[in-house]
Design a protein around this motif. Structure first.
Motif, PDB file in Angstrom:
ATOM      1  N   VAL A  87       0.843  -1.205   0.000  1.00  0.00           N
ATOM      2  CA  VAL A  87       0.000   0.000   0.000  1.00  0.00           C
ATOM      3  C   VAL A  87       0.876   1.253   0.000  1.00  0.00           C
ATOM      4  CG1 VAL A  87      -1.618   1.345   1.391  1.00  0.00           C
ATOM      5  CG2 VAL A  87      -2.014  -1.088   1.034  1.00  0.00           C
ATOM      6  N   ASN A  88       1.924   1.261   0.823  1.00  0.00           N
ATOM      7  CA  ASN A  88       2.826   2.416   0.868  1.00  0.00           C
ATOM      8  C   ASN A  88       3.522   2.620  -0.488  1.00  0.00           C
ATOM      9  OD1 ASN A  88       2.226   3.045   3.516  1.00  0.00           O
ATOM     10  ND2 ASN A  88       3.936   1.859   4.347  1.00  0.00           N
ATOM     11  N   LYS A  89       3.949   1.520  -1.108  1.00  0.00           N
ATOM     12  CA  LYS A  89       4.608   1.606  -2.407  1.00  0.00           C
ATOM     13  C   LYS A  89       3.651   2.160  -3.452  1.00  0.00           C
ATOM     14  CE  LYS A  89       6.990  -1.195  -5.849  1.00  0.00           C
ATOM     15  NZ  LYS A  89       7.370  -2.558  -6.253  1.00  0.00           N
ATOM     16  N   SER A  90       2.418   1.667  -3.452  1.00  0.00           N
ATOM     17  CA  SER A  90       1.447   2.164  -4.435  1.00  0.00           C
ATOM     18  C   SER A  90       1.075   3.620  -4.161  1.00  0.00           C
ATOM     19  CB  SER A  90       0.195   1.286  -4.456  1.00  0.00           C
ATOM     20  OG  SER A  90      -0.426   1.301  -3.189  1.00  0.00           O
ATOM     21  N   ASP A  91       1.031   4.029  -2.872  1.00  0.00           N
ATOM     22  CA  ASP A  91       0.764   5.437  -2.546  1.00  0.00           C
ATOM     23  C   ASP A  91       1.868   6.337  -3.094  1.00  0.00           C
ATOM     24  OD1 ASP A  91      -1.616   4.899  -1.299  1.00  0.00           O
ATOM     25  OD2 ASP A  91      -0.785   4.946   0.743  1.00  0.00           O
ATOM     26  N   LYS A  92       3.120   5.895  -2.957  1.00  0.00           N
ATOM     27  CA  LYS A  92       4.238   6.675  -3.496  1.00  0.00           C
ATOM     28  C   LYS A  92       4.144   6.774  -5.022  1.00  0.00           C
ATOM     29  CE  LYS A  92       7.562   5.702   0.167  1.00  0.00           C
ATOM     30  NZ  LYS A  92       8.808   5.002   0.507  1.00  0.00           N
ATOM     31  N   GLU A  93       3.800   5.656  -5.673  1.00  0.00           N
ATOM     32  CA  GLU A  93       3.661   5.673  -7.130  1.00  0.00           C
ATOM     33  C   GLU A  93       2.542   6.622  -7.556  1.00  0.00           C
ATOM     34  OE1 GLU A  93       3.071   1.672  -8.432  1.00  0.00           O
ATOM     35  OE2 GLU A  93       5.137   1.087  -8.025  1.00  0.00           O
ATOM     36  N   ILE A  94       1.447   6.620  -6.806  1.00  0.00           N
ATOM     37  CA  ILE A  94       0.323   7.508  -7.119  1.00  0.00           C
ATOM     38  C   ILE A  94       0.758   8.963  -6.986  1.00  0.00           C
ATOM     39  CG2 ILE A  94      -1.919   8.310  -6.260  1.00  0.00           C
ATOM     40  CD1 ILE A  94      -2.565   5.360  -5.664  1.00  0.00           C
ATOM     41  N   ALA A  95       1.504   9.265  -5.915  1.00  0.00           N
ATOM     42  CA  ALA A  95       1.975  10.644  -5.725  1.00  0.00           C
ATOM     43  C   ALA A  95       2.908  11.064  -6.864  1.00  0.00           C
ATOM     44  CB  ALA A  95       2.680  10.770  -4.376  1.00  0.00           C
ATOM     45  N   GLU A  96       3.817  10.162  -7.289  1.00  0.00           N
ATOM     46  CA  GLU A  96       4.715  10.473  -8.393  1.00  0.00           C
ATOM     47  C   GLU A  96       3.943  10.691  -9.694  1.00  0.00           C
ATOM     48  OE1 GLU A  96       7.503   7.293  -8.560  1.00  0.00           O
ATOM     49  OE2 GLU A  96       8.537   7.877  -6.718  1.00  0.00           O
ATOM     50  N   LEU A  97       2.931   9.848  -9.930  1.00  0.00           N
ATOM     51  CA  LEU A  97       2.131   9.997 -11.146  1.00  0.00           C
ATOM     52  C   LEU A  97       1.334  11.305 -11.126  1.00  0.00           C
ATOM     53  CD1 LEU A  97       0.870   6.333 -11.665  1.00  0.00           C
ATOM     54  CD2 LEU A  97       2.562   7.573 -13.014  1.00  0.00           C
ATOM     55  N   LYS A  98       0.863  11.698  -9.956  1.00  0.00           N
ATOM     56  CA  LYS A  98       0.154  12.979  -9.847  1.00  0.00           C
ATOM     57  C   LYS A  98       1.092  14.129 -10.192  1.00  0.00           C
ATOM     58  CE  LYS A  98      -3.453  11.864  -6.506  1.00  0.00           C
ATOM     59  NZ  LYS A  98      -3.963  12.105  -5.153  1.00  0.00           N
ATOM     60  N   LEU A  99       2.340  14.058  -9.710  1.00  0.00           N
ATOM     61  CA  LEU A  99       3.311  15.093 -10.049  1.00  0.00           C
ATOM     62  C   LEU A  99       3.585  15.120 -11.548  1.00  0.00           C
ATOM     63  CD1 LEU A  99       5.910  14.792  -7.138  1.00  0.00           C
ATOM     64  CD2 LEU A  99       4.275  16.622  -7.543  1.00  0.00           C
ATOM     65  N   LYS A 100       3.680  13.947 -12.167  1.00  0.00           N
ATOM     66  CA  LYS A 100       3.912  13.898 -13.609  1.00  0.00           C
ATOM     67  C   LYS A 100       2.739  14.504 -14.363  1.00  0.00           C
ATOM     68  CE  LYS A 100       7.088  10.003 -13.887  1.00  0.00           C
ATOM     69  NZ  LYS A 100       7.298   8.655 -14.405  1.00  0.00           N
TER      70      LYS A 100
END
Length: 172
Positions: free
Chosen positions: A83-96
């Motif tokens: 869940v933490n890994k996917s949350d980080k990926e979501i945050a990175e994708l939002k920045l992109k």
């Protein structure tokens, strides 16, 4: 009824109340289904322990329970890491997405700052830069028109001057 509305307000309120009743029954059904699924899962994975017997069998049951707890903790930790890994990926994708959409410039605030303080802020405290912009301006002297002052002066002088002019024309 106006052109924008196609149903009366009483009809709209009646339909809204019906939709809310249907949604409430669906929520109740969903709650009962989740409770039943939880009971089935507990019955399948956690059978009631047999506590009858001697001390050795009870110790064995406790060991099995502690092993099951350890396994469940490991699974919980793995799920939490995912869940933490996917949350980080979501945050990175939002920045992109924000970068691709283009960064909106914030509204700038007005700051009252002289040129010297602005240069000092840009260049740092080490550099002493003085920039007197007013020293480079041209000096302009105002010329006073004498004609305007004469008209404002004593009216009797003007009459005497005109009388002298009149005499000049008469004699010639």
């Amino acid at each position: 009824m106006s052109e924008g509305k196609k149903m009366t307000s009483s009809r709209r309120h009646h339909l809204k109340s019906l939709i809310l009743q249907i949604a409430a029954t669906w929520l109740e059904q969903e709650a009962t289904e989740t409770a039943a699924a939880k009971e089935a899962h507990l019955a399948e994975n956690c059978p009631a322990p047999n506590l009858s017997g001697d001390q050795a069998s009870l110790v064995d049951i406790c060991k099995k329970l502690s092993q099951a707890i350890d396994k469940i903790d490991e699974d919980r930790y793995d799920a939490e890491a995912k869940v933490n890994k996917s949350d980080k990926e979501i945050a990175e994708l939002k920045l992109k997405v924000v970068e691709l959409a283009g960064v909106k410039k914030p509204a700038l605030k007005k700051v009252r700052m002289s040129a010297d303080t602005m240069l000092q802020a840009l260049l740092g405290g080490k550099h002493k830069v003085t920039m007197d912009l007013r020293s480079n301006l041209k000096q302009v002297k105002k010329e006073v028109k004498e004609e305007g002052n004469e008209a404002v002066g004593d009216w009797r002088k003007n009459i005497e001057d005109k009388a002298d002019r009149k005499k000049m024309f008469e004699t010639s």
